[in-house]
Design a protein around this motif. Structure first.
Motif, PDB file in Angstrom:
ATOM      1  N   ASN A 144     -19.185 -42.957 100.231  1.00 31.55           N
ATOM      2  CA  ASN A 144     -20.773 -43.353 100.132  1.00 31.55           C
ATOM      3  C   ASN A 144     -21.062 -42.061  98.969  1.00 31.55           C
ATOM      4  N   THR A 160     -21.220 -47.962 100.723  1.00 34.17           N
ATOM      5  CA  THR A 160     -19.699 -47.298 100.902  1.00 34.17           C
ATOM      6  C   THR A 160     -18.927 -46.743 101.782  1.00 34.17           C
ATOM      7  N   ASN A 162     -17.036 -45.505 104.554  1.00 33.82           N
ATOM      8  CA  ASN A 162     -15.644 -45.648 105.373  1.00 33.82           C
ATOM      9  C   ASN A 162     -14.802 -47.196 105.047  1.00 33.82           C
ATOM     10  N   LYS A 163     -14.798 -47.400 103.575  1.00 31.89           N
ATOM     11  CA  LYS A 163     -14.584 -48.435 103.018  1.00 31.89           C
ATOM     12  C   LYS A 163     -13.175 -48.519 102.809  1.00 31.89           C
ATOM     13  N   ASP A 180     -10.560 -48.122  95.877  1.00 27.25           N
ATOM     14  CA  ASP A 180      -9.992 -47.275  97.099  1.00 27.25           C
ATOM     15  C   ASP A 180      -8.900 -46.511  96.344  1.00 27.25           C
ATOM     16  N   VAL A 186     -14.245 -51.747  95.381  1.00 26.92           N
ATOM     17  CA  VAL A 186     -14.719 -51.001  96.387  1.00 26.92           C
ATOM     18  C   VAL A 186     -16.280 -51.915  96.273  1.00 26.92           C
ATOM     19  N   TRP A 187     -17.449 -50.912  94.912  1.00 25.98           N
ATOM     20  CA  TRP A 187     -18.044 -51.225  94.522  1.00 25.98           C
ATOM     21  C   TRP A 187     -18.237 -51.678  92.948  1.00 25.98           C
TER      22      TRP A 187
END
Length: 841
Positions: A144, A160, A162-163, A180, A186-187
């Protein structure tokens, strides 16, 4: 060997220190392209830059321009000495910083130090919540990315956790990406546009571009732009958003892909329900190259190229005068030049430029002000086909709508050339720039009526000759008046004495009257009317305590022009009704010009403070209490309609007129607009009275029955169930109008979707809430003959009768009138002539 002076040696020491500082600084300025998790950055190195600037100026500077300053965290070079950077940015005017992305230009000096000279900020993370010095950006181990202020307050987050995020990087497109372990995004900042689109970036359906507040402030301003399945639209944010540009795409679309606009190759391509590689539905094209497209603080949508020469993408559609704030409030724009109407002058307030009245108007009724008529004056909001307050009305009704409304500053009447007597009436709020360009637009023309003080008409345009004539006329009139003043005083005194005797005789003959108080008694009880409980179109209410220590609420009604006999007749009507769910009238005062009503005191105030409050301090009423309140309101109205000697139609049922006692039992109050109907009388004819948003459709005809109260009751029931106003601009676009949402969900048999709360209280009572919604549906029928009586509503709440639901959906009509559907300019109770509502639905 030459000896150095002390001054030269000190200068050499300073130079060595400065070089060391710059080299330390350069490692921060020319930053890395990527970052891994478990990294943090503190917003404090700008102070080092200031020291450097102070010591070396004018030989070295950290920022050649006077614009914004950035402490760079990540930097991606896209060509020599030009790159995209993210970091802490300040506009240089105060100690506040925003985590941003910008385009930077930098150079290398003779000692190898890198420093940048230009910065274009193209994205903001926290522009409405800037941080201070020593704030931190933290890339947490769980992936995050969070921004905290100096005191540790969380300001912004990518959410974000735990993604699978392992790293962060700035792409060569200017996109800030969290990825990732497989390098999958992811973002990304491209999914959260602010006011700028970079090449290749999309603005998709459901997103908005929000312009900056001003040239120097990055906060969100009043302009926003969006795309949906119909086209591209631009608005000015206000009570009811005012549209100033639309580009509709018509026709059926085969694809169901999301609509979007995309910045590419110096153009803005518009795709409406079509997916790549299909051709765009429209292309807005100006320059051949670009750095970015920005939605600017003045409402212009501009392309910026490498030479920083902005070009407006909407120039083919809008002239300079079509922008809402080009000249400021109530100012006239013609050919890009601004002027003020007669009786107005330019405002000295730089933050709200426009025109202000030389003699401000007073809200003392229509006689205290007039309307300045300006022909061939237009308003940009005509692009919004739903913006008219009244459609198919006449010009006089439009004028009166503004004269009778204290908050109205100007009204515009638009009519087609084929019909000069009928047109649409616009009451913009706030009133922005007006267009006075002397040309007819399309197939209609427009006039503006701007409110001015009557004092203005007596002072503007006066010449020396007219003043002399006025003096002579005044002297002549004075002599005449002086000759009759004694006779006049005698006549007035005799008439007043006779009137007082008649009124006293009338009062003494009335039976069942409540207690009559003297004005001095109520003045003492209220501490000279010092504790105001509330005020509005109904008048003012003050808290007081009688000598027997009974708490009271003293209401001073707004009843201009109402005589003593009429007031006492109203008191007799209210004083003769007694019910546990009606606020009890204890007494009254009629003394000289004073008219006061004394009611029982209700400890918990009005219902709106309980169901509309978003303050965490105010507790939320559970369903059982809300259900009892609905039951109480129904019982009170049933008594008025069916159990009194005459039917009493309240005509202003709304949460503000429902009061709660110490046990949260509801009582109907404020009978200032009520009308009595004989038992054998089916309907009354009256002028429009009530509050927009709660008015029944039959107000179009002005033939009203007690079923108008039933409709208003239905609106209140929905508000109590949903704990929100029936018109709420803070909601998403498809949920702004509660009754529209109600209608759609009823047609889909999905009423449960309206109830957003998922707490235990809701889950346990959901079936009862749905049943109560169906009662509201029954009450909201557009045909008043299909609505239930209030006694039937009581039975539904008591469980002895089921709500009628076997009615066709097409009989529903929640929007019979634009003034009811849209947020009206009337924030208080209104009374308007029937002609205002003339014309078809």
């Amino acid at each position: 060997m030459a000896r150095w002076s002390f001054k030269e040696a000190l200068r050499l020491v300073f130079l060595v220190i400065v070089v060391l500082q710059i080299n330390f600084l350069s490692t921060e300025v020319v930053a890395q392209e990527t970052a891994k998790i478990s990294t943090s950055w503190r917003n404090n190195n700008h102070s080092v830059a200031n020291v450097t600037r102070a010591l070396l100026y004018p030989y070295y500077t950290f920022n050649d321009s006077s614009g914004p300053f950035m402490q760079i965290i990540l930097l991606k070079e896209i060509r020599p000495r030009v790159g995209y950077a993210c970091g802490f940015v300040s506009n240089g005017t105060d100690d506040s910083f925003v985590f941003s992305i910008g385009i930077v230009h930098y150079r290398t000096d003779f000692v190898g130090v890198h420093y940048w000279s230009d910065l274009d900020v193209v994205w903001f993370a926290n522009r409405n919540k800037p941080i201070r010095e020593n704030g931190t950006l933290q890339f947490l181990p769980d992936g995050n990315l969070i921004l905290k202020d100096a005191d540790g307050t969380l300001v912004w987050s990518t959410s974000t956790s735990n993604k699978g995020v392992v790293g962060m990087k700035v792409m060569e497109t200017g996109n800030l990406v969290l990825h990732d372990g497989n390098n999958q995004t992811v973002w990304q900042s491209f999914d959260h546009p602010t006011d700028t689109l970079l090449p290749g970036q999309k603005l998709v359906d459901g997103q908005t571009l929000v312009a900056r507040l001003s040239e120097t402030s990055w906060n969100e301003g009043n302009y926003y732009l969006l795309v949906n399945h119909q086209g591209l639209f631009a608005f000015y944010k206000s009570n009811s958003p005012q549209m100033y540009f639309n580009f509709f795409i018509r026709g059926e679309r085969e694809s169901i892909e999301t609509s979007y606009v995309k910045a590419v190759n110096g153009t803005l391509a518009l795709y409406i329900s079509s997916a790549e590689p299909n051709e765009p539905d429209a292309v807005f094209s100006k320059p051949s190259s670009m750095k970015y497209i920005r939605y600017d603080y003045d409402g212009h949508f501009r392309v910026y190229n490498e030479e920083n020469r902005p070009v407006d993408l909407l120039a083919d559609f809008l002239s300079e005068c079509d922008y809402p704030t080009v000249c400021g409030s109530l100012a006239l724009c013609s050919g890009g030049q601004c002027s003020c109407p007669s009786g107005f002058e330019r405002s000295d307030n730089q933050n709200n430029s426009g025109c202000v009245e030389i003699n401000p108007t007073k809200c003392d009724g229509p006689r205290s002000h007039g309307l300045l008529h300006l022909t061939d004056v237009y308003y940009f909001n005509y692009v919004d086909s739903d913006a008219a307050v009244l459609k198919a009305t006449d010009i006089e009704s439009c004028r009166w709508l503004c004269l009778r409304n204290c908050s109205c500053k100007a009204v515009l009447f638009q009519h087609f050339f084929s019909n000069f007597s009928r047109g649409n009436c616009f009451l913009p709020s706030p009133v922005l720039s007006l267009i006075s360009d002397g040309k007819q637009r399309n197939d209609f023309e427009s006039s503006a009526f701007i409110k001015i003080s009557n004092d203005m008409s007596n002072t503007s345009g006066s010449s020396a000759s007219s003043k002399r004539k006025g003096i002579i006329a005044g002297l002549t009139a004075g002599i005449f008046c002086l000759s009759v003043v004694i006779l006049g005083i005698c006549i007035v005194r005799r008439k007043k004495q006779s009137t007082e005797e008649d009124v006293e005789t009338y009062w003494e003959q009335l039976s069942g009257m409540p207690v009559r108080f003297s004005f001095q008694e109520l003045q003492d009880a209220t501490g000279n009317f010092s504790k105001l409980l509330g005020e509005g179109g109904f008048g003012s209410v003050f808290e007081g305590v009688l000598k027997n220590e009974e708490k009271i609420a003293v209401k001073q009604p707004n009843s201009l022009g109402q005589g003593k006999k009429e007031f006492l007749a109203e008191v007799q009507t209210i004083g003769s009704i007694h019910h546990i769910n009606l606020v009890r009238l204890i007494g009254f005062c009629v003394e000289n010009h004073h008219r006061l009503l004394v009611y029982e005191f209700m400890n918990n105030g009005s219902l709106d403070k309980w169901i509309f409050s978003k303050d965490s301090v105010q507790p939320t009423l559970d369903w059982l209490i809300r259900r009892n309140i609905i039951h109480d309101i129904a019982k009170g109205l049933a008594y008025l309609h069916e159990e009194c000697r005459q039917k009493i139609v309240h005509l202003d049922i709304k949460p503000q007129n429902i009061l709660l006692d110490e046990n949260l039992c509801a009582k109907v109050s404020d009978f200032g607009l009520s009308k009595s109907i004989d038992k054998d009388q089916n309907q009354i004819v009256t002028t429009l009275r009530g509050t927009p948003g709660y008015l029944a459709p039959e107000w179009l005809s002005s033939f009203i029955t007690e079923k108008a109260d039933v409709y208003s009751f239905g609106v209140v029931v929905m508000e109590i169930i949903c704990l929100r106003k029936n018109f709420d601009m803070s909601e998403s676009e498809d949920r702004v109008h509660l009754l529209d949402l109600f209608r759609r969900k009823d047609e889909e048999d999905r009423l449960i979707d309206i109830i957003e709360s998922n707490d235990e209280d809701t889950r346990l009572n959901i079936s009862d809430m749905i049943r109560t919604m169906k009662l509201a549906l029954w009450c909201l029928r557009s045909d008043f003959t299909q609505r239930p009586s209030m006694s039937a509503a009581v039975k539904v709440m008591e469980g002895t009768l089921d709500p009628e639901i076997n009615l066709e959906h097409q009989t529903l009509d929640f929007n019979p009138l634009a003034a009811i559907r849209r947020k009206s300019e009337f924030e208080t109770t209104v009374s308007v002539p029937p002609s205002v509502l003339s014309g078809p639905r």
